[in-house]
Design an enzyme around this catalytic site. Structure first.
Site, PDB file in Angstrom:
ATOM      1  N   GLY A 117       0.816  -1.212   0.000  1.00 43.67           N
ATOM      2  CA  GLY A 117       0.000   0.000   0.000  1.00 43.67           C
ATOM      3  C   GLY A 117       0.841   1.250   0.000  1.00 43.67           C
ATOM      4  N   GLY A 119       0.691   5.581   1.310  1.00 42.37           N
ATOM      5  CA  GLY A 119       0.039   6.657   2.048  1.00 42.37           C
ATOM      6  C   GLY A 119       0.798   7.947   1.846  1.00 42.37           C
ATOM      7  N   GLY A 120       0.401   8.979   2.584  1.00 41.97           N
ATOM      8  CA  GLY A 120       1.080  10.250   2.462  1.00 41.97           C
ATOM      9  C   GLY A 120       2.538  10.168   2.898  1.00 41.97           C
ATOM     10  N   GLY A 122       4.563   7.459   2.457  1.00 38.03           N
ATOM     11  CA  GLY A 122       5.396   6.685   1.559  1.00 38.03           C
ATOM     12  C   GLY A 122       4.761   5.354   1.197  1.00 38.03           C
ATOM     13  N   VAL A 124       4.577   0.830   1.546  1.00 39.43           N
ATOM     14  CA  VAL A 124       4.751  -0.338   2.413  1.00 39.43           C
ATOM     15  C   VAL A 124       4.898  -1.585   1.549  1.00 39.43           C
ATOM     16  CG1 VAL A 124       3.799  -1.702   4.298  1.00 39.43           C
ATOM     17  CG2 VAL A 124       3.360   0.755   4.217  1.00 39.43           C
ATOM     18  N   LYS A 138       8.051  -0.167   5.904  1.00 44.43           N
ATOM     19  CA  LYS A 138       7.499   1.146   5.535  1.00 44.43           C
ATOM     20  C   LYS A 138       8.646   2.038   5.074  1.00 44.43           C
ATOM     21  CE  LYS A 138       4.448   3.186   8.211  1.00 44.43           C
ATOM     22  NZ  LYS A 138       3.820   3.988   9.303  1.00 44.43           N
ATOM     23  N   ASP A 234      -4.098   9.381  15.844  1.00 43.48           N
ATOM     24  CA  ASP A 234      -4.653   9.041  14.529  1.00 43.48           C
ATOM     25  C   ASP A 234      -5.301   7.658  14.575  1.00 43.48           C
ATOM     26  OD1 ASP A 234      -5.305   9.631  11.897  1.00 43.48           O
ATOM     27  OD2 ASP A 234      -3.438   8.791  11.088  1.00 43.48           O
TER      28      ASP A 234
END
Length: 391
Positions: A117, A119-120, A122, A124, A138, A234
């Site tokens: 996946g 995300g903002g 970077g 994974v 990650k 979060d």
């Protein structure tokens, strides 16, 4: 009425506020002072007169206990890294280190087949280390300054915590231009995937309850058992991972905040979090452990209703918005359901009414308590965990 619905933990608003590691009195920011000795008492809100400065003021960040073991130092400090000093300091936070070559080999060159996946922060990837251990790696985007801060925060937190309901940290890798974190691999993805993914199957009630219990335990550990305490900031369905047995584990500590003893409120200069999960006090920059409780309540609502944290209004006028948070939508329905014992308006239709009535009552009561507008009216996570104790 369930005890959680009347829980109101008394908190006194402090005359002195902590802003990102410094004190603020009458909106005048001053330097932070040394840490006090660790208290064995339960943390409380600081309360001082407006015109009085306390003798000792804890900083919002506390240093990690460094290892003195020479083998550790040789493993982690093999080569100096020519990067900004703020990032260099991160090296001391790692409990074990990996070379870039090791991780390239583990992921088969960070191949598309091992991609999990993005995300903002970077990317994974799944990897298999030389000892056969399956891991998630990650990799931060090198051009993202905020990601560098998240990297430091995440390594800081992960290297000091250990709990069966938190994702396990194995180590990190730093080179001239790369930052990577190596963690436990979770084969069953995220709670968000199982509730909102593009697939027909959904998780049954027993699995949803199991996830709730595990996530509550992990969060209670961060808030009340860690020394110093940790606020995640979060909590969301996408940050709760599930293993092969659907045991829940809280993940992604890039936005976490470390709270020293005696501090229960921090006023931040930057707001972080995810829309739909943010507690109302975030609009004032306030960070509390009960802000995490609110976010956890939204996750409970997702598990109960199957709805996303932001829902679309079926009908709206020019004066109203087309979107509404799940918490605001559900709040009156929760009260009504607990009063009349009818849960039809709340429960995910995909469950086909296959659930334990008493367990549903307990989870609805927990969700209602967690998403209260005032943080003082929300329970501690240890009390939420206690509500689930018999299940």
């Amino acid at each position: 009425m369930n005890g959680l619905l009347v829980v109101a933990d008394s908190l006194v608003e402090a005359g002195v506020r902590l802003i990102e590691g410094s004190m603020c009195i009458n909106d005048q920011q001053i330097r932070s002072l040394p840490y006090p000795s660790r208290s064995t008492h339960a943390p409380e809100t600081l309360h001082y007169p407006q015109n009085q400065l306390p003798m000792l003021v804890p900083s919002a960040q506390m240093p990690i206990n460094r290892h003195n073991d020479m083998a550790y130092q040789q493993r982690n400090l093999q080569q100096p890294v020519n990067s900004p000093s703020s990032v260099n300091n991160i090296i001391d936070y790692a409990r074990s280190g990996y070379t870039y070559e090791e991780l390239v080999e583990a992921t088969n060159g960070f191949s598309a087949q091992n991609f999990l996946g993005e995300g903002g922060f970077g990317f994974v990837h799944r990897g298999i280390l030389s000892d056969g251990k399956e891991v998630a790696i990650k990799q931060l985007k090198s051009d993202n300054t905020w990601s560098q801060r998240e990297f430091k925060a995440e390594v800081d937190v992960l290297s000091r915590v250990h709990h069966r309901h938190l994702v396990q940290y194995f180590g990190c890798c730093m080179t001239q231009d790369k930052r990577m974190i190596v963690c436990e691999y979770m084969p069953n993805k995220t709670v968000d995937y199982h509730l909102h993914g593009k697939h027909e199957d959904t998780i049954d009630w027993d699995t949803r309850l199991k996830i709730s219990i595990g996530a509550a335990k992990g969060l209670a550990y961060l808030h009340e058992e860690c020394q110093p305490r940790i606020i995640h900031r979060d909590i969301k369905a996408a940050n709760i991972l599930v293993d092969s047995s659907f045991e829940a584990k809280v993940a992604d500590f890039g936005m976490a905040k470390i709270f020293p003893d005696g501090i229960s409120l921090v006023v931040a200069t930057n707001l972080v979090g995810t829309r739909g999960y943010l507690a109302p006090e975030f609009s004032m920059g306030e960070i509390r452990e009960k802000s995490d409780t609110f976010s956890f309540g939204v996750v409970l609502l997702e598990l109960i209703t199957g709805k996303k944290p932001i829902i679309t209004r079926p009908v709206f006028s020019e004066e109203s918005y087309p979107f509404e948070t799940l918490a605001n939508w559900a709040r009156p329905l929760l009260t009504e359901a607990l009063q009349n014992g009818n849960y039809d308006s709340l429960v995910d239709s995909r469950l086909c009414n296959i659930y334990n009535y008493d367990e549903m009552n307990r989870m609805i009561a927990c969700a209602a308590a967690c998403v209260q507008l005032s943080p003082q009216d929300r329970p501690l996570m240890s009390k939420v965990q206690l509500e689930f104790h018999n299940y």
